[in-house]
Enzyme design. Structure first.
Site, mmCIF file in Angstrom:
data_model
loop_
_atom_site.group_PDB
_atom_site.id
_atom_site.type_symbol
_atom_site.label_atom_id
_atom_site.label_comp_id
_atom_site.label_asym_id
_atom_site.label_seq_id
_atom_site.Cartn_x
_atom_site.Cartn_y
_atom_site.Cartn_z
ATOM 1 N N TYR A 1 0.924 -0.989 0.348
ATOM 2 C CA TYR A 1 -0.154 -0.254 0.103
ATOM 3 C C TYR A 1 0.780 0.929 0.060
ATOM 4 O O TYR A 1 0.698 2.235 -0.988
ATOM 5 C CB TYR A 1 -0.829 -0.107 1.817
ATOM 6 C CG TYR A 1 -2.055 1.729 1.200
ATOM 7 C CD1 TYR A 1 -2.852 0.945 0.333
ATOM 8 C CD2 TYR A 1 -1.962 2.458 2.321
ATOM 9 C CE1 TYR A 1 -3.801 2.372 0.328
ATOM 10 C CE2 TYR A 1 -2.614 2.971 2.037
ATOM 11 C CZ TYR A 1 -3.910 3.281 1.649
ATOM 12 O OH TYR A 1 -4.673 4.321 1.234
ATOM 13 N N LYS B 1 1.012 4.126 -2.581
ATOM 14 C CA LYS B 1 0.893 5.304 -2.812
ATOM 15 C C LYS B 1 2.051 6.941 -2.863
ATOM 16 O O LYS B 1 1.939 7.917 -3.499
ATOM 17 C CB LYS B 1 -0.130 5.604 -1.343
ATOM 18 C CG LYS B 1 -0.832 4.913 -1.465
ATOM 19 C CD LYS B 1 -2.516 5.747 -1.871
ATOM 20 C CE LYS B 1 -3.858 5.113 -2.036
ATOM 21 N NZ LYS B 1 -5.067 5.519 -2.818
HETATM 22 N N1 LIG Z 1 -10.155 5.176 5.275
HETATM 23 C C1 LIG Z 1 -9.132 5.254 5.044
HETATM 24 O O1 LIG Z 1 -8.628 5.509 6.228
HETATM 25 C C2 LIG Z 1 -7.818 5.874 4.184
HETATM 26 C C3 LIG Z 1 -6.692 6.287 4.490
HETATM 27 C C4 LIG Z 1 -5.484 7.227 3.394
HETATM 28 C C5 LIG Z 1 -6.066 7.266 2.424
HETATM 29 N N2 LIG Z 1 -7.364 6.386 1.946
HETATM 30 C C6 LIG Z 1 -7.608 6.346 0.561
HETATM 31 O O2 LIG Z 1 -9.029 6.897 0.378
HETATM 32 C C7 LIG Z 1 -9.656 6.203 -1.190
HETATM 33 C C8 LIG Z 1 -10.994 5.565 -0.676
HETATM 34 O O3 LIG Z 1 -11.152 4.883 0.198
HETATM 35 P P1 LIG Z 1 -11.996 3.940 1.401
HETATM 36 O O4 LIG Z 1 -11.374 4.303 2.451
HETATM 37 O O5 LIG Z 1 -12.892 4.746 1.352
HETATM 38 O O6 LIG Z 1 -11.980 2.308 1.059
HETATM 39 P P2 LIG Z 1 -13.662 1.054 0.675
HETATM 40 O O7 LIG Z 1 -13.903 1.443 1.269
HETATM 41 O O8 LIG Z 1 -12.481 0.371 0.572
HETATM 42 O O9 LIG Z 1 -13.660 2.296 -0.583
HETATM 43 C C9 LIG Z 1 -12.585 1.826 -1.737
HETATM 44 C C10 LIG Z 1 -13.414 1.643 -3.235
HETATM 45 O O10 LIG Z 1 -12.514 1.539 -4.375
HETATM 46 C C11 LIG Z 1 -13.235 0.249 -4.990
HETATM 47 N N3 LIG Z 1 -12.004 -0.344 -5.575
HETATM 48 C C12 LIG Z 1 -11.720 -0.915 -5.230
HETATM 49 N N4 LIG Z 1 -10.475 -1.432 -6.344
HETATM 50 C C13 LIG Z 1 -11.673 -0.954 -7.653
HETATM 51 C C14 LIG Z 1 -11.093 -1.326 -8.606
HETATM 52 N N5 LIG Z 1 -10.583 -1.739 -9.320
HETATM 53 N N6 LIG Z 1 -11.486 -0.321 -10.000
HETATM 54 C C15 LIG Z 1 -13.131 0.203 -9.249
HETATM 55 N N7 LIG Z 1 -13.037 0.527 -7.750
HETATM 56 C C16 LIG Z 1 -12.514 -0.049 -7.111
HETATM 57 C C17 LIG Z 1 -13.970 -0.678 -4.314
HETATM 58 O O11 LIG Z 1 -15.038 -1.087 -4.716
HETATM 59 P P3 LIG Z 1 -15.789 -2.781 -4.153
HETATM 60 O O12 LIG Z 1 -16.987 -1.706 -3.270
HETATM 61 O O13 LIG Z 1 -15.868 -3.395 -5.432
HETATM 62 O O14 LIG Z 1 -14.753 -3.267 -3.282
HETATM 63 C C18 LIG Z 1 -15.140 0.757 -2.791
HETATM 64 O O15 LIG Z 1 -15.964 1.241 -3.587
HETATM 65 C C19 LIG Z 1 -8.562 5.207 -1.717
HETATM 66 O O16 LIG Z 1 -7.876 5.746 -2.184
HETATM 67 C C20 LIG Z 1 -8.024 5.046 0.018
HETATM 68 O O17 LIG Z 1 -6.448 4.757 0.027
HETATM 69 C C21 LIG Z 1 -8.448 5.946 3.075
#
Ligand SMILES: NC(=O)c1ccc[n+]([C@@H]2O[C@H](COP(=O)([O-])OP(=O)(O)OC[C@H]3O[C@@H](n4cnc5c(N)ncnc54)[C@H](OP(=O)(O)O)[C@@H]3O)[C@@H](O)[C@H]2O)c1
Length: 246
Positions: free
Chosen positions: A165, A169
């Site tokens: 990861y 990033k």
């Molecule tokens: N949550 C945190 O603490 C955190 C911190 C720093 C950065 N981020 C970043 O925030 C962003 C959103 O993440 P989140 O935390 O909301 O996680 P999440 O709840 O797992 O959401 C990720 C989304 O991306 C989708 N996805 C995964 N692979 C994909 C693909 N190949 N094509 C299209 N869609 C895809 C997932 O779809 P499915 O439902 O089909 O799996 C889901 O809708 C990410 O870039 C993550 O790295 C999150």
């Protein structure tokens, strides 16, 4: 009739931070959200849920799997045929981990978190070019991609390994820097944004009881970025309050 709303595509918006960003944008009647989802079923359910809230903005589903080049190209063709342009793109979709050996994990996570956002911007650039507004690109990254913070033993996440990861990033950060250099001279604004530790489905640890902030708070600052409030930070590695060190 011409669509004079701001048309914003959010990838991976069927859940987590992407879905919450879509909901917040839709509280503004001038917004038209294209909710990206790799699963048609989950995407349809998410659009239905948002429509049931009778929010003033408009929302439609776009089927896009960012780990699949053909899917990205097909989605761009669909958006071109239906809307003729795009005003903003949020590369939000990502995965934290994958199955297999370290080699397999790195490749799979890279495909989704790095090649995906790179190819998505490439495919949608001709549509952003047609925007009559200031095109904006937000690449959703993580403080985990900071090389400076990784080497800092005082960093809160020093003991968190998550190499695949972190590496993805850090690479996304360079993708974003390259996009800022490429598209900045056209007047486009390109940003990295880290939501901070937020409740979502990213991993089993992303829960309130572990200190994760509400999803609404993680997504919230992106509304301001998309509204041009942080345009002077074009090319930057943004967080809610300020910027990360690279
Ligand atoms: N949550 C945190 O603490 C955190 C911190 C720093 C950065 N981020 C970043 O925030 C962003 C959103 O993440 P989140 O935390 O909301 O996680 P999440 O709840 O797992 O959401 C990720 C989304 O991306 C989708 N996805 C995964 N692979 C994909 C693909 N190949 N094509 C299209 N869609 C895809 C997932 O779809 P499915 O439902 O089909 O799996 C889901 O809708 C990410 O870039 C993550 O790295 C999150």
């Amino acid at each position: 009739m011409a669509n004079d709303k701001t048309i914003t595509l959010i990838t991976g918006a069927n859940g987590g931070i992407g879905f919450e960003l879509a909901a917040q944008l839709l509280s503004d009647a001038s917004k038209h959200v294209l909710l990206g989802s790799r699963s048609l079923e989950k995407g349809e359910a998410a659009v239905k849920e948002l429509q049931s809230r009778s929010l003033p903005g408009a929302v439609d589903l776009v089927h896009i799997d960012v780990a699949d080049e053909d899917s990205i190209k097909t989605a761009a063709k669909e958006v071109e045929a239906k809307y003729g342009r795009l005003d903003a793109l949020v590369n939000n979709a990502a995965i934290a981990d994958a199955a297999g050996t370290s080699f397999q994990k790195l490749n799979e996570v890279f495909r989704t978190n790095v090649a995906g956002p790179y190819a998505t911007v490439e495919a949608f650039a001709p549509l952003l070019e047609k925007s009559a507004k200031t095109p904006r690109i937000v690449n959703v990254t993580s403080g985990g991609g900071s090389i400076g913070l990784r080497l800092d033993p005082d960093n809160d996440y020093y003991s968190l390994k998550a190499d695949q990861y972190r590496v993805s990033k850090a690479a996304l950060n360079m993708v974003s820097a390259c996009q800022a250099v490429e598209y900045g001279p056209k007047g486009w604004k390109v940003f990295l944004f880290c939501p901070g530790f937020t409740v979502s489905n990213l991993g089993p640890y992303n829960k309130a009881e572990n200190g994760a902030k509400p999803t609404s708070e993680g997504a919230g600052p992106m509304v301001g970025i998309l509204n041009g409030e942080r345009d002077s930070e074009h090319g930057g590695y943004l967080k809610a309050d300020g910027q990360w060190q690279w």
